[in-house]
Design a protein around this motif. Structure first.
Motif, PDB file in Angstrom:
ATOM      1  N   GLY A  51      -9.062  -3.706   8.829  1.00  0.00           N
ATOM      2  CA  GLY A  51      -7.955  -2.880   8.390  1.00  0.00           C
ATOM      3  C   GLY A  51      -8.447  -1.733   7.521  1.00  0.00           C
ATOM      4  N   PRO A  52      -7.607  -0.725   7.293  1.00  0.00           N
ATOM      5  CA  PRO A  52      -7.997   0.412   6.456  1.00  0.00           C
ATOM      6  C   PRO A  52      -8.393  -0.023   5.050  1.00  0.00           C
ATOM      7  N   GLU A  53      -9.392   0.646   4.506  1.00  0.00           N
ATOM      8  CA  GLU A  53      -9.860   0.332   3.153  1.00  0.00           C
ATOM      9  C   GLU A  53      -9.428   1.369   2.131  1.00  0.00           C
ATOM     10  N   THR A  54      -8.744   2.404   2.574  1.00  0.00           N
ATOM     11  CA  THR A  54      -8.230   3.419   1.655  1.00  0.00           C
ATOM     12  C   THR A  54      -6.755   3.678   1.963  1.00  0.00           C
ATOM     13  N   VAL A  55      -6.031   4.146   0.970  1.00  0.00           N
ATOM     14  CA  VAL A  55      -4.616   4.471   1.167  1.00  0.00           C
ATOM     15  C   VAL A  55      -4.467   5.582   2.197  1.00  0.00           C
TER      16      VAL A  55
END
Length: 297
Positions: free
Chosen positions: A203-207
């Motif tokens: 999954g994404p690791e940054t907003v």
């Protein structure tokens, strides 16, 4: 018992970090009732070593074939190339940035022994650290998708299988797996969630990457709803909210993080709706780079 033959398609854009591991994992799959007759990798506008990695894998496994798309035209375009080339009646569609479990292909394809089944969906499991906020967000979203599936809804993603009963998906869609669902259901076939068919993803690791991904998906779902008259199960905010309430643990930290994830999802949907109204195309979308750092499970 007659074995089920399937063609596998892997859509790739600059996936040199993982595509070799994915192809190796497919080659090592435990198969009892399923034969993977061909593995077609569509490499779209790659500027890294993706094609080189695929060609080396093809030297070891004669089922692997590379289709090189010089210009990146979007995943739907790549998928339509796969549909035109695949020779089996059952197709498996996979993103290049995941790793299936050792028997996931078997579990995903075996239900097609029933002639009424037209599409199956896997269970994605994120490798993100749930002790971090973004890792918590990834686990929460995929757990809600899992709960949606086991409670009578259907939400497909990451790796799916389906019967080859149509020639193409809408060429400008930004939600390729979701676009298969109405084409299958419209011909009277049933769909089935297969939770045993686990695939590992990131999954994404940054907003920024989270919002980039969520706005694109929601804009794509809105387009499909308006153009095809079909809404996926996760378009129902009330249904998602009910699942979320049942999933809550009521620990202060997790409550706070859950509220933040809900706010981010709502903002992502707002951006997606704004994009759709402004006719902003997500056919060729900006890559969420932090989802590509998949660690081996």
């Amino acid at each position: 018992m007659e074995r089920i033959r399937c063609s596998m398609g892997i859509m790739a854009h600059n996936e040199e970090a993982n595509v070799g591991r994915l192809l190796a994992r497919v080659g090592e799959s435990r198969l009892a009732r399923v034969d993977v007759t061909e593995i077609i990798v569509v490499a779209s506008g790659c500027t890294d070593r993706t094609e080189e990695v695929v060609c080396r894998a093809a030297d070891r496994d004669g089922r692997i074939r590379l289709i090189s798309q010089p210009t990146r035209e979007g995943k739907a375009s790549a998928m339509n190339l796969f549909l035109a080339q695949a020779t089996s009646d059952v197709l498996v569609l996979s993103s290049a940035d995941l790793l299936p479990g050792e028997d996931s292909l078997e579990q995903l394809v075996a239900p097609f022994a029933d002639p009424e089944i037209g599409m199956t969906a896997c269970r994605p499991m994120p490798v993100n650290d749930p002790a971090t906020f973004m890792g918590f967000a990834a686990h929460l979203l995929w757990e809600l998708h899992h709960q949606m599936n086991v409670s009578g809804g259907f939400k497909a993603g990451e790796m799916i299988a389906f019967r080859k009963v149509f020639a193409r998906i809408p060429p400008h869609t930004a939600v390729d797996e979701a676009s298969v669902e109405p084409l299958i259901r419209g011909q009277g076939y049933a769909v089935q969630y297969v939770p045993e068919a686990v695939v590992y993803n990131k999954g994404p690791e940054t907003v920024d990457d989270f919002l980039r991904q969520r706005r694109r998906i929601y804009a794509g779902h809105l387009e499909m709803q308006d153009h095809l008259g079909y809404a996926v199960s996760t378009m129902s905010g009330g249904r998602i909210g009910g699942l979320l309430l049942r999933h809550l643990t009521w620990r202060p930290k997790e409550l706070w993080w859950t509220a933040r994830v809900v706010a981010l999802e709502a903002y992502g949907r707002y951006l997606g709706r704004r994009d759709y109204k402004a006719r902003r195309s997500h056919t060729v979308w900006e890559i969420a780079a932090t989802t590509k750092e998949l660690e081996t499970k």
